[in-house]
Structure formats: structure tokens, C-alpha cells
Design an enzyme around this catalytic site. Sequence first.
Site, PDB file in Angstrom:
ATOM      1  N   GLY A   1       0.458  -1.196  -0.049  1.00  0.00           N
ATOM      2  CA  GLY A   1       0.092  -0.552  -0.124  1.00  0.00           C
ATOM      3  C   GLY A   1       0.812   1.256  -0.056  1.00  0.00           C
ATOM      4  N   LYS A   2       1.660   1.237  -0.453  1.00  0.00           N
ATOM      5  CA  LYS A   2       2.770   2.310  -0.089  1.00  0.00           C
ATOM      6  C   LYS A   2       2.284   3.942  -1.327  1.00  0.00           C
ATOM      7  CE  LYS A   2       7.235   0.206  -1.576  1.00  0.00           C
ATOM      8  NZ  LYS A   2       5.956  -0.776  -1.813  1.00  0.00           N
TER       9      LYS A   2
ATOM     10  N   GLU B   1       8.760   5.230  -5.177  1.00  0.00           N
ATOM     11  CA  GLU B   1       9.973   4.018  -5.824  1.00  0.00           C
ATOM     12  C   GLU B   1      11.181   4.652  -5.307  1.00  0.00           C
ATOM     13  OE1 GLU B   1       9.143   1.300  -6.653  1.00  0.00           O
ATOM     14  OE2 GLU B   1       7.393   1.858  -7.792  1.00  0.00           O
ATOM     15  N   ALA B   2      11.401   4.985  -3.958  1.00  0.00           N
ATOM     16  CA  ALA B   2      12.299   5.347  -3.372  1.00  0.00           C
ATOM     17  C   ALA B   2      13.470   5.029  -3.048  1.00  0.00           C
ATOM     18  CB  ALA B   2      11.876   6.228  -1.755  1.00  0.00           C
ATOM     19  N   GLN B   3      13.112   3.241  -3.462  1.00  0.00           N
ATOM     20  CA  GLN B   3      14.481   2.234  -3.213  1.00  0.00           C
ATOM     21  C   GLN B   3      15.434   2.949  -4.232  1.00  0.00           C
ATOM     22  OE1 GLN B   3      11.392   1.375  -3.938  1.00  0.00           O
ATOM     23  NE2 GLN B   3      11.178   0.175  -5.673  1.00  0.00           N
TER      24      GLN B   3
ATOM     25  N   CYS C   1       0.884 -17.192   5.758  1.00  0.00           N
ATOM     26  CA  CYS C   1       0.931 -17.970   6.994  1.00  0.00           C
ATOM     27  C   CYS C   1       0.198 -16.747   7.757  1.00  0.00           C
ATOM     28  CB  CYS C   1       2.296 -18.460   7.014  1.00  0.00           C
ATOM     29  SG  CYS C   1       3.288 -16.883   8.061  1.00  0.00           S
TER      30      CYS C   1
HETATM   31  N1  LIG Z   1      -9.543  -3.586  -5.142  1.00  0.00           N
HETATM   32  C1  LIG Z   1      -9.172  -3.444  -4.001  1.00  0.00           C
HETATM   33  N2  LIG Z   1      -9.615  -3.095  -2.943  1.00  0.00           N
HETATM   34  C2  LIG Z   1      -8.245  -2.426  -1.831  1.00  0.00           C
HETATM   35  N3  LIG Z   1      -7.522  -2.940  -1.909  1.00  0.00           N
HETATM   36  C3  LIG Z   1      -6.062  -3.534  -2.572  1.00  0.00           C
HETATM   37  C4  LIG Z   1      -7.658  -3.417  -4.581  1.00  0.00           C
HETATM   38  N4  LIG Z   1      -6.639  -4.205  -5.044  1.00  0.00           N
HETATM   39  C5  LIG Z   1      -5.118  -3.780  -4.048  1.00  0.00           C
HETATM   40  N5  LIG Z   1      -5.426  -3.855  -3.089  1.00  0.00           N
HETATM   41  C6  LIG Z   1      -4.462  -3.597  -2.403  1.00  0.00           C
HETATM   42  O1  LIG Z   1      -3.659  -2.649  -2.240  1.00  0.00           O
HETATM   43  C7  LIG Z   1      -2.155  -2.962  -1.842  1.00  0.00           C
HETATM   44  C8  LIG Z   1      -1.452  -2.515  -2.761  1.00  0.00           C
HETATM   45  O2  LIG Z   1      -1.155  -1.469  -2.833  1.00  0.00           O
HETATM   46  P1  LIG Z   1      -0.100  -0.402  -3.807  1.00  0.00           P
HETATM   47  O3  LIG Z   1      -0.228   1.483  -3.199  1.00  0.00           O
HETATM   48  O4  LIG Z   1      -0.083  -1.077  -5.098  1.00  0.00           O
HETATM   49  O5  LIG Z   1       1.005  -1.088  -2.988  1.00  0.00           O
HETATM   50  P2  LIG Z   1       2.422  -1.155  -3.142  1.00  0.00           P
HETATM   51  O6  LIG Z   1       3.642   0.074  -3.504  1.00  0.00           O
HETATM   52  O7  LIG Z   1       3.256  -1.257  -1.243  1.00  0.00           O
HETATM   53  O8  LIG Z   1       3.391  -2.331  -3.898  1.00  0.00           O
HETATM   54  C9  LIG Z   1      -2.460  -4.403  -1.518  1.00  0.00           C
HETATM   55  O9  LIG Z   1      -2.968  -4.012  -0.232  1.00  0.00           O
HETATM   56  C10 LIG Z   1      -3.636  -4.434  -1.819  1.00  0.00           C
HETATM   57  O10 LIG Z   1      -4.422  -5.596  -1.001  1.00  0.00           O
HETATM   58  C1  LIG Z   2      11.987  -7.027  -4.763  1.00  0.00           C
HETATM   59  C2  LIG Z   2      12.533  -5.874  -6.253  1.00  0.00           C
HETATM   60  C3  LIG Z   2      11.734  -5.177  -6.482  1.00  0.00           C
HETATM   61  N1  LIG Z   2      11.674  -4.822  -7.777  1.00  0.00           N
HETATM   62  C4  LIG Z   2      11.359  -3.679  -8.310  1.00  0.00           C
HETATM   63  C5  LIG Z   2      10.180  -4.781  -8.710  1.00  0.00           C
HETATM   64  C6  LIG Z   2       9.047  -2.852  -8.647  1.00  0.00           C
HETATM   65  O1  LIG Z   2       8.825  -2.672 -10.205  1.00  0.00           O
HETATM   66  C7  LIG Z   2       9.800  -2.227  -7.645  1.00  0.00           C
HETATM   67  C8  LIG Z   2       8.523  -2.328  -6.355  1.00  0.00           C
HETATM   68  O2  LIG Z   2       7.108  -2.116  -6.433  1.00  0.00           O
HETATM   69  P1  LIG Z   2       6.652  -1.454  -5.449  1.00  0.00           P
HETATM   70  O3  LIG Z   2       5.030  -2.413  -5.880  1.00  0.00           O
HETATM   71  O4  LIG Z   2       6.002  -0.463  -5.970  1.00  0.00           O
HETATM   72  O5  LIG Z   2       6.707  -1.920  -3.916  1.00  0.00           O
HETATM   73  O6  LIG Z   2      10.311  -2.701  -7.635  1.00  0.00           O
HETATM   74  C9  LIG Z   2      13.561  -4.766  -7.945  1.00  0.00           C
HETATM   75  O7  LIG Z   2      14.146  -4.121  -9.580  1.00  0.00           O
HETATM   76  N2  LIG Z   2      14.631  -5.676  -7.464  1.00  0.00           N
HETATM   77  C10 LIG Z   2      13.534  -5.855  -6.538  1.00  0.00           C
HETATM   78  O8  LIG Z   2      14.445  -6.988  -5.775  1.00  0.00           O
HETATM   79 ZN   LIG Z   3       5.058 -16.489   6.327  1.00  0.00          ZN
END
Ligand SMILES: Nc1ncnc2c1ncn2[C@@H]1O[C@H](COP(=O)(O)OP(=O)(O)O)[C@@H](O)[C@H]1O
Ligand SMILES: Cc1cn([C@H]2C[C@H](O)[C@@H](COP(=O)(O)O)O2)c(=O)[nH]c1=O
Ligand SMILES: [Zn+2]
Length: 201
Positions: free
Chosen positions: A14-15, A88-90, A147
Site C-alpha cells: 500500500g505504499k 519507488e524511493a529504493q 501464513c
Molecule cells: N480492489 C482493491 N480494494 C482494496 N484494496 C486493494 C484492492 N486491490 C489491491 N488492494 C490492496 O492494495 C495494496 C497494494 O497497494 P499498492 O499501493 O499498489 O502497494 P505498493 O505500492 O506497496 O506495492 C495491497 O494491500 C492490496 O491488497
Molecule cells: C524486490 C525487487 C523489486 N524490484 C522492483 C519491482 C517493482 O517494479 C518495484 C517495486 O514495486 P512496488 O509494488 O511499488 O513496491 O521494484 C526490483 O527491481 N528488484 C527487486 O529486487
Molecule cells: Zn509466512
Amino acid sequence: MAKLYFYYASMNAGKSTTLLQADFNYRERGLHTMLFTAALDDRAGAGRIGSRIGLGAEAIAFEPTTDLFAVVMAEHARRTVGCTLVDEAQFLSAAQVDQLAALADKANIPVLAYGLRTDFRGALFEGAARLLAIADSLTELKSICPCGRKATMNLRVDAAGQAVREGAQTEIGGNDRYVALCRRHFTEAMEGGPLPHAATA
Ligand SMILES: Nc1ncnc2c1ncn2[C@@H]1O[C@H](COP(=O)(O)OP(=O)(O)O)[C@@H](O)[C@H]1O
Ligand SMILES: Cc1cn([C@H]2C[C@H](O)[C@@H](COP(=O)(O)O)O2)c(=O)[nH]c1=O
Ligand SMILES: [Zn+2]
């Protein structure tokens, strides 16, 4: 005094959603914001932040050479910037994180950075390492392993769903290429064990 905030998590926590909510909150209070995301992560389209829940927004795409301090200060001279938000600050370099810190310290502009802590092998990304070292505020966002434990790790999987142990640190992808797991299940999968499923974990 403005602060540099780092919100970190595994993938699918959810970032981006949280970033977009924070941005909306600043803007609905009448404050001008600037959004950045990594140019190399074009899953939502170049220079666009997209969340899995369906929210999205245009952003400035940062390259490894982008001087974030200079870009924000140029806009700030034109119109006061109330907050800078970085997804995507990483993928930031350590020098770019220092530029973000300078925005907080020298220009009093709060900076909210969102990103992964570790890569598919469990090693820190450069941007995350620098943020963990110097940010004023560190907040972990939570996602869940099948889990039920907190998912802190990111397993890279191949087309057959098998764990990937070697490769470049950067490989753009979503839920098809990565699975967020707790450390125990990440380690088991990296050692050749099966991926956990909710019923068996
Ligand atoms: N239709 C939806 N309704 C509610 N939550 C959702 C839905 N689709 C995805 N999610 C939730 O949104 C989150 C992912 O959000 P996102 O901002 O894309 O994550 P991140 O940027 O950390 O990768 C997950 O917790 C997922 O369960
Ligand atoms: C673990 C990992 C991730 N990445 C990339 C994959 C995605 O494009 C982003 C992260 O996406 P988010 O859903 O916004 O968190 O990072 C990568 O390049 N290398 C890795 O090891
Ligand atoms: Zn686990």
C-alpha cells in the site's frame, strides 16, 4: 523544521496508495505538492504513480542524474511547494537522498519518501540504505504473508512460480514477478522449499 520521512515496506503493502492519499490531503488543504517516481519503473506509464487499488497521479520521473534539490527549488521559486512526495524511493541514489534531506533542512519543505527496504535477495537498495541512515522518521507499512505473519521480504519468482536466487537487482514487475513473504517463508523458498499457501502455511 521540516522533516524527511521514509515509509518502507515489502511490495504490495500500500505504499503508492498511502502516498496518493497523503498527496490528496496536502492538496485539499490548498498546498502545492510535487510528486516523483523512478523513470525506470514504468508499470503505470512513464512518469505516473499507480496503485493496485486503482488510484493514480502524474509525477516527475527521476533518472539517476536528476538533481531533486534543483528541480524542487526551481518550482519553489515560482510557487511555494508545501510537500515533496517520492515513490519507488529504493531506486534513489544516496546522493539524491541527501538532496531530499537538503530540501527539508535548507528550504523547510517536508519530504515523504516511499519504497522497498530490501531486494529479492534480502539486500538493502542504495536509496533505502541512505534513507534508513538519515531520515528523521521511519515508518514500516505492513503487508501479510499467506501464513498471517508480517511480510517483510520480496521473493522474485519465475514464470513457473519458482524462486529466483540470482540476477540483476533491478527488474521491474508486479504481483506476477514478486511475492511478499515473512522472513521464515522467504528463507524456506530461497532454500528450495515450496511457497506458502494460506491453507498450508
Ligand atoms: N480492489 C482493491 N480494494 C482494496 N484494496 C486493494 C484492492 N486491490 C489491491 N488492494 C490492496 O492494495 C495494496 C497494494 O497497494 P499498492 O499501493 O499498489 O502497494 P505498493 O505500492 O506497496 O506495492 C495491497 O494491500 C492490496 O491488497
Ligand atoms: C524486490 C525487487 C523489486 N524490484 C522492483 C519491482 C517493482 O517494479 C518495484 C517495486 O514495486 P512496488 O509494488 O511499488 O513496491 O521494484 C526490483 O527491481 N528488484 C527487486 O529486487
Ligand atoms: Zn509466512
